[in-house]
Design a protein around this motif. Sequence first.
Motif, PDB file in Angstrom:
ATOM      1  N   GLU A  57       4.283 -67.060 -29.033  1.00 34.20           N
ATOM      2  CA  GLU A  57       5.152 -66.750 -30.170  1.00 34.20           C
ATOM      3  C   GLU A  57       5.187 -65.263 -30.480  1.00 34.20           C
ATOM      4  N   THR A  58       4.154 -64.527 -30.103  1.00 43.15           N
ATOM      5  CA  THR A  58       4.216 -63.073 -30.283  1.00 43.15           C
ATOM      6  C   THR A  58       5.434 -62.513 -29.558  1.00 43.15           C
ATOM      7  N   ALA A  59       5.640 -62.954 -28.329  1.00 47.75           N
ATOM      8  CA  ALA A  59       6.805 -62.490 -27.579  1.00 47.75           C
ATOM      9  C   ALA A  59       8.098 -63.037 -28.168  1.00 47.75           C
ATOM     10  N   HIS A 100      10.291 -53.005 -46.797  1.00 49.71           N
ATOM     11  CA  HIS A 100       9.813 -51.918 -45.946  1.00 49.71           C
ATOM     12  C   HIS A 100      10.996 -51.090 -45.448  1.00 49.71           C
ATOM     13  N   ALA A 101      10.702 -49.869 -45.051  1.00 47.97           N
ATOM     14  CA  ALA A 101      11.727 -49.051 -44.391  1.00 47.97           C
ATOM     15  C   ALA A 101      11.774 -49.346 -42.899  1.00 47.97           C
ATOM     16  N   SER A 102      10.627 -49.707 -42.309  1.00 52.93           N
ATOM     17  CA  SER A 102      10.570 -50.094 -40.894  1.00 52.93           C
ATOM     18  C   SER A 102       9.764 -51.371 -40.756  1.00 52.93           C
ATOM     19  N   TRP A 103      10.453 -52.502 -40.794  1.00 55.45           N
ATOM     20  CA  TRP A 103       9.759 -53.769 -40.554  1.00 55.45           C
ATOM     21  C   TRP A 103       9.501 -53.971 -39.066  1.00 55.45           C
ATOM     22  N   ARG A 104      10.374 -53.399 -38.225  1.00 57.87           N
ATOM     23  CA  ARG A 104      10.162 -53.512 -36.780  1.00 57.87           C
ATOM     24  C   ARG A 104       8.772 -53.036 -36.393  1.00 57.87           C
ATOM     25  N   SER A 105       8.332 -51.920 -36.939  1.00 62.91           N
ATOM     26  CA  SER A 105       7.022 -51.384 -36.551  1.00 62.91           C
ATOM     27  C   SER A 105       5.894 -52.313 -36.965  1.00 62.91           C
ATOM     28  N   ARG A 106       6.089 -53.056 -38.046  1.00 69.26           N
ATOM     29  CA  ARG A 106       5.055 -54.010 -38.477  1.00 69.26           C
ATOM     30  C   ARG A 106       5.031 -55.216 -37.537  1.00 69.26           C
ATOM     31  N   VAL A 107       6.203 -55.700 -37.153  1.00 65.36           N
ATOM     32  CA  VAL A 107       6.247 -56.817 -36.206  1.00 65.36           C
ATOM     33  C   VAL A 107       5.667 -56.395 -34.864  1.00 65.36           C
ATOM     34  N   TRP A 108       5.986 -55.174 -34.435  1.00 65.69           N
ATOM     35  CA  TRP A 108       5.482 -54.660 -33.163  1.00 65.69           C
ATOM     36  C   TRP A 108       3.961 -54.653 -33.122  1.00 65.69           C
ATOM     37  N   MET A 158       2.025 -56.858 -33.922  1.00 66.46           N
ATOM     38  CA  MET A 158       1.445 -58.142 -33.513  1.00 66.46           C
ATOM     39  C   MET A 158       0.914 -58.079 -32.083  1.00 66.46           C
ATOM     40  N   TRP A 159       1.486 -57.195 -31.258  1.00 70.29           N
ATOM     41  CA  TRP A 159       1.083 -57.115 -29.860  1.00 70.29           C
ATOM     42  C   TRP A 159      -0.322 -56.533 -29.750  1.00 70.29           C
ATOM     43  N   GLY A 164      -6.822 -59.257 -20.493  1.00 69.08           N
ATOM     44  CA  GLY A 164      -5.645 -60.055 -20.783  1.00 69.08           C
ATOM     45  C   GLY A 164      -4.824 -59.583 -21.963  1.00 69.08           C
ATOM     46  N   ALA A 165      -5.209 -58.478 -22.590  1.00 67.38           N
ATOM     47  CA  ALA A 165      -4.396 -57.957 -23.685  1.00 67.38           C
ATOM     48  C   ALA A 165      -3.074 -57.422 -23.157  1.00 67.38           C
ATOM     49  N   ALA A 166      -3.078 -56.933 -21.908  1.00 65.47           N
ATOM     50  CA  ALA A 166      -1.858 -56.481 -21.240  1.00 65.47           C
ATOM     51  C   ALA A 166      -1.792 -57.145 -19.871  1.00 65.47           C
ATOM     52  N   LEU A 167      -0.631 -57.666 -19.521  1.00 62.16           N
ATOM     53  CA  LEU A 167      -0.484 -58.261 -18.189  1.00 62.16           C
ATOM     54  C   LEU A 167      -0.556 -57.196 -17.107  1.00 62.16           C
ATOM     55  N   ASP A 168      -0.075 -55.995 -17.440  1.00 55.05           N
ATOM     56  CA  ASP A 168      -0.104 -54.872 -16.516  1.00 55.05           C
ATOM     57  C   ASP A 168       0.086 -53.602 -17.341  1.00 55.05           C
ATOM     58  N   GLU A 169       0.114 -52.445 -16.680  1.00 54.79           N
ATOM     59  CA  GLU A 169       0.208 -51.188 -17.412  1.00 54.79           C
ATOM     60  C   GLU A 169       1.511 -51.063 -18.183  1.00 54.79           C
ATOM     61  N   GLY A 170       2.557 -51.729 -17.751  1.00 55.38           N
ATOM     62  CA  GLY A 170       3.820 -51.680 -18.471  1.00 55.38           C
ATOM     63  C   GLY A 170       3.752 -52.304 -19.850  1.00 55.38           C
ATOM     64  N   LEU A 171       2.745 -53.129 -20.111  1.00 57.64           N
ATOM     65  CA  LEU A 171       2.591 -53.780 -21.408  1.00 57.64           C
ATOM     66  C   LEU A 171       1.444 -53.195 -22.220  1.00 57.64           C
TER      67      LEU A 171
END
Length: 368
Positions: A121-123, A174-182, A184-185, A211-218
């Motif tokens: 659900e994070t994704a 908030h002025a930036s809710w996106r940054s708060r949702v981000w 979660m990762w 396992g926090a990142a599948l690879d360096e791209g994440l």
Amino acid sequence: MNGRRLGVEEELLLSDVVTGEVRPLAREVLAGCEGVGDDDNGASLKHEFFLAQVEVATGPHTDIGSVRNELAGGRARIADVGAAMGVAPLAVPGPVLAMTSTGRKISPGDRYSAVDLHYGETARQSLMCAMHVHVEVADPEEGVAVIDRVRPWIPVLLALSTNSPFWHGVDTGHASWRSRVWNMWPTSGPAELFGNADAYRARAKDMVARGAALDEGLINLDVRLSHRYPTVEFRVADVCTDLDDAMVIAALARALVVHFAERAGDPPDAWRVDELRAAAWRAARFGLADRLVSPASRELAPAADVGQQLADLVAEPLETAGDTELVRAGLHTFMTRGTGATRQRDALAAGGAMADVVADLRRRTLRF
């Protein structure tokens, strides 16, 4: 290293021109964009995790005007092709209107399926659009030196970019809710001091191994070494509806890289991660409408003063790059007009409905 090149990646939503709702038509739009206005100097148009998103990625340039032109060209290509399908690009960090499950359709492909399976659900809750600024560095050692020293200034860039007050039909306060949702990762946000490139690589390897990142791209740090290019990548900003706003943030990011690369031998300021998270929360909550944490004094200070502190800090690299007037005028506009979040709330107040916010976003996305 003078005349450093920079590039920008911005993510856009595809919005129904009648209802304003997001629509999962990235495959069709991108297929239609192939060869349309495409040349060696044009921006790349790419898929993202969700089918309701597209990415516009510029090439590397020393002239920030060339970056702006490529972003404008990419937006125009998407708009031209999308018009026949009843969709338009929106440079907005997240869905303004309430969204059905159709808007959450994931792009096909093994990697996207693996991300969906691993993060759950994070994704699936992460339909959001950011702006990433790449600034070239001489080598990973220089890049890590910059990353360690730029940390307290990252919330200031976030405050300037704030553009996501509404989320799925709700005013988030908030002025930036996106940054708060981000956040979660598991690998997002600020990091501890790395010290050198070997230590950075070791921490990145740990994040993948655990396992926090599948690879360096994440590895989704606020600022990181790019896994694809010889750059430092700033990932903290909301996508900006107005390209002039985006260019101010890009110019400041480049100037910060130049400033701190020249001071790689100086010890970095030892900010704790909890301090940085608190500063970022304040930037996300208020944008420029209240006080920010000053990286100079570590105390709360008026947003205009903190913005000027940043401009003063990087005055020399801004002058060298020819970006002084761009940033001076841009900061004045931010402080008098407000950020993108302010403009969205103004549109709601003027029209009275969230649909009026979407209509204003559509107009401004294509106002070059």
